[in-house]
Design an enzyme around this catalytic site. Structure first.
Site, PDB file in Angstrom:
ATOM      1  N   HIS A   1      -0.618   1.413 -18.782  1.00 41.41           N
ATOM      2  CA  HIS A   1       0.078   0.969 -17.573  1.00 41.41           C
ATOM      3  C   HIS A   1       0.788   2.131 -16.884  1.00 41.41           C
ATOM      4  O   HIS A   1       1.722   2.718 -17.428  1.00 41.41           O
ATOM      5  CB  HIS A   1       1.107  -0.130 -17.860  1.00 41.41           C
ATOM      6  CG  HIS A   1       1.805  -0.549 -16.585  1.00 41.41           C
ATOM      7  ND1 HIS A   1       1.277  -1.488 -15.737  1.00 41.41           N
ATOM      8  CD2 HIS A   1       2.931  -0.086 -15.984  1.00 41.41           C
ATOM      9  CE1 HIS A   1       2.067  -1.606 -14.666  1.00 41.41           C
ATOM     10  NE2 HIS A   1       3.078  -0.760 -14.797  1.00 41.41           N
TER      11      HIS A   1
ATOM     12  N   ASN B   1      -4.031   3.189  -2.685  1.00 42.41           N
ATOM     13  CA  ASN B   1      -2.854   2.743  -1.941  1.00 42.41           C
ATOM     14  C   ASN B   1      -1.626   2.913  -2.839  1.00 42.41           C
ATOM     15  O   ASN B   1      -1.628   2.458  -3.981  1.00 42.41           O
ATOM     16  CB  ASN B   1      -3.015   1.280  -1.522  1.00 42.41           C
ATOM     17  CG  ASN B   1      -4.091   1.096  -0.480  1.00 42.41           C
ATOM     18  OD1 ASN B   1      -4.219   1.896   0.439  1.00 42.41           O
ATOM     19  ND2 ASN B   1      -4.890   0.047  -0.624  1.00 42.41           N
TER      20      ASN B   1
ATOM     21  N   GLY C   1       0.545  -0.344   1.644  1.00 40.12           N
ATOM     22  CA  GLY C   1       0.148  -1.735   1.419  1.00 40.12           C
ATOM     23  C   GLY C   1      -0.320  -2.024   0.010  1.00 40.12           C
ATOM     24  O   GLY C   1      -1.108  -2.949  -0.212  1.00 40.12           O
TER      25      GLY C   1
ATOM     26  N   HIS D   1      -4.519   2.005  -9.398  1.00 33.78           N
ATOM     27  CA  HIS D   1      -5.943   1.693  -9.250  1.00 33.78           C
ATOM     28  C   HIS D   1      -6.525   2.481  -8.086  1.00 33.78           C
ATOM     29  O   HIS D   1      -5.846   2.744  -7.097  1.00 33.78           O
ATOM     30  CB  HIS D   1      -6.179   0.193  -9.052  1.00 33.78           C
ATOM     31  CG  HIS D   1      -5.380  -0.410  -7.936  1.00 33.78           C
ATOM     32  ND1 HIS D   1      -4.049  -0.736  -8.071  1.00 33.78           N
ATOM     33  CD2 HIS D   1      -5.721  -0.746  -6.666  1.00 33.78           C
ATOM     34  CE1 HIS D   1      -3.604  -1.249  -6.935  1.00 33.78           C
ATOM     35  NE2 HIS D   1      -4.586  -1.258  -6.055  1.00 33.78           N
TER      36      HIS D   1
HETATM   37  P1  5GP Z   1      -4.081  -2.823  -3.375  1.00 34.47           P
HETATM   38  O1  5GP Z   1      -3.834  -3.732  -2.193  1.00 34.47           O
HETATM   39  O2  5GP Z   1      -2.922  -2.893  -4.348  1.00 34.47           O
HETATM   40  O3  5GP Z   1      -4.473  -1.438  -3.016  1.00 34.47           O
HETATM   41  O4  5GP Z   1      -5.365  -3.412  -4.101  1.00 34.47           O
HETATM   42  C1  5GP Z   1      -5.342  -4.487  -4.972  1.00 34.47           C
HETATM   43  C2  5GP Z   1      -6.744  -5.034  -5.031  1.00 34.47           C
HETATM   44  O5  5GP Z   1      -6.851  -5.874  -6.168  1.00 34.47           O
HETATM   45  C3  5GP Z   1      -7.136  -5.894  -3.826  1.00 34.47           C
HETATM   46  O6  5GP Z   1      -8.281  -5.327  -3.188  1.00 34.47           O
HETATM   47  C4  5GP Z   1      -7.413  -7.260  -4.421  1.00 34.47           C
HETATM   48  O7  5GP Z   1      -8.492  -7.935  -3.801  1.00 34.47           O
HETATM   49  C5  5GP Z   1      -7.706  -6.943  -5.883  1.00 34.47           C
HETATM   50  N1  5GP Z   1      -7.363  -8.000  -6.810  1.00 34.47           N
HETATM   51  C6  5GP Z   1      -6.203  -8.721  -6.828  1.00 34.47           C
HETATM   52  N2  5GP Z   1      -6.229  -9.599  -7.855  1.00 34.47           N
HETATM   53  C7  5GP Z   1      -7.430  -9.436  -8.478  1.00 34.47           C
HETATM   54  C8  5GP Z   1      -8.026 -10.070  -9.616  1.00 34.47           C
HETATM   55  O8  5GP Z   1      -7.473 -10.948 -10.258  1.00 34.47           O
HETATM   56  N3  5GP Z   1      -9.277  -9.635  -9.970  1.00 34.47           N
HETATM   57  C9  5GP Z   1      -9.924  -8.651  -9.282  1.00 34.47           C
HETATM   58  N4  5GP Z   1     -11.150  -8.321  -9.718  1.00 34.47           N
HETATM   59  N5  5GP Z   1      -9.387  -8.033  -8.214  1.00 34.47           N
HETATM   60  C10 5GP Z   1      -8.153  -8.422  -7.822  1.00 34.47           C
HETATM   61 ZN    ZN Z   2      -0.323  -2.732 -15.854  1.00 38.36          ZN
END
Ligand code: 5GP
Ligand code: ZN
Length: 113
Positions: free
Chosen positions: A45, A86, A92, A99
């Site tokens: 993490h 991000n 955002g 990730h």
């Molecule tokens: P961020 O907005 O933090 O850059 O990206 C988070 C990403 O995680 C988003 O594109 C969203 O669709 C994806 N995401 C959120 N929850 C889940 C989940 O439970 N499973 C998967 N495979 N993707 C997820």
């Molecule tokens: Zn975590």
């Protein structure tokens, strides 16, 4: 454990895995923004890029290698692709576990909105 991507990395929440090794997991985004949309996360993490301290240089390099490997595996190498991390409110970021998005299969605008 409450962190969503920790739970996915531990296999507690299902995901469509496309790559896994001892340090990282890659799986398909649940709400894809392109024909190919894969997320690459460290199993450890870390909240965001700010946590990728110099002691974790090897992990950062490994993640980049995995992203390049996946781009080839997903057939994106020739046409091109985008990698996004991000970080924080202005970018955002919605999931507070580091990730990298690997996006491809269509064209993208620049600069981002
Ligand atoms: P961020 O907005 O933090 O850059 O990206 C988070 C990403 O995680 C988003 O594109 C969203 O669709 C994806 N995401 C959120 N929850 C889940 C989940 O439970 N499973 C998967 N495979 N993707 C997820
Ligand atoms: Zn975590």
């Amino acid at each position: 454990m409450s962190c969503l991507f920790c739970r996915i990395a531990q296999g507690e929440i299902p995901s469509t895995k496309v790559y896994e090794d001892d340090r990282v997991l890659a799986f398909r985004d649940i709400n894809p923004q392109a024909p190919v949309h894969v997320l690459v996360v460290p199993k450890e993490h870390l909240s965001d890029l700010n946590d990728l301290s110099p002691e974790r240089q090897a992990l950062g390099g490994h993640i980049l290698n995995v992203l390049a490997h996946l781009a080839e595996q997903e057939g994106l190498k020739t046409q091109g692709y985008r990698v996004v991390a991000n970080t924080g409110e202005n970018a955002g970021q919605t999931v507070p576990h580091l990730h990298f998005h690997l996006l491809g299969g269509r064209g993208f605008g620049w600069p981002p909105g």
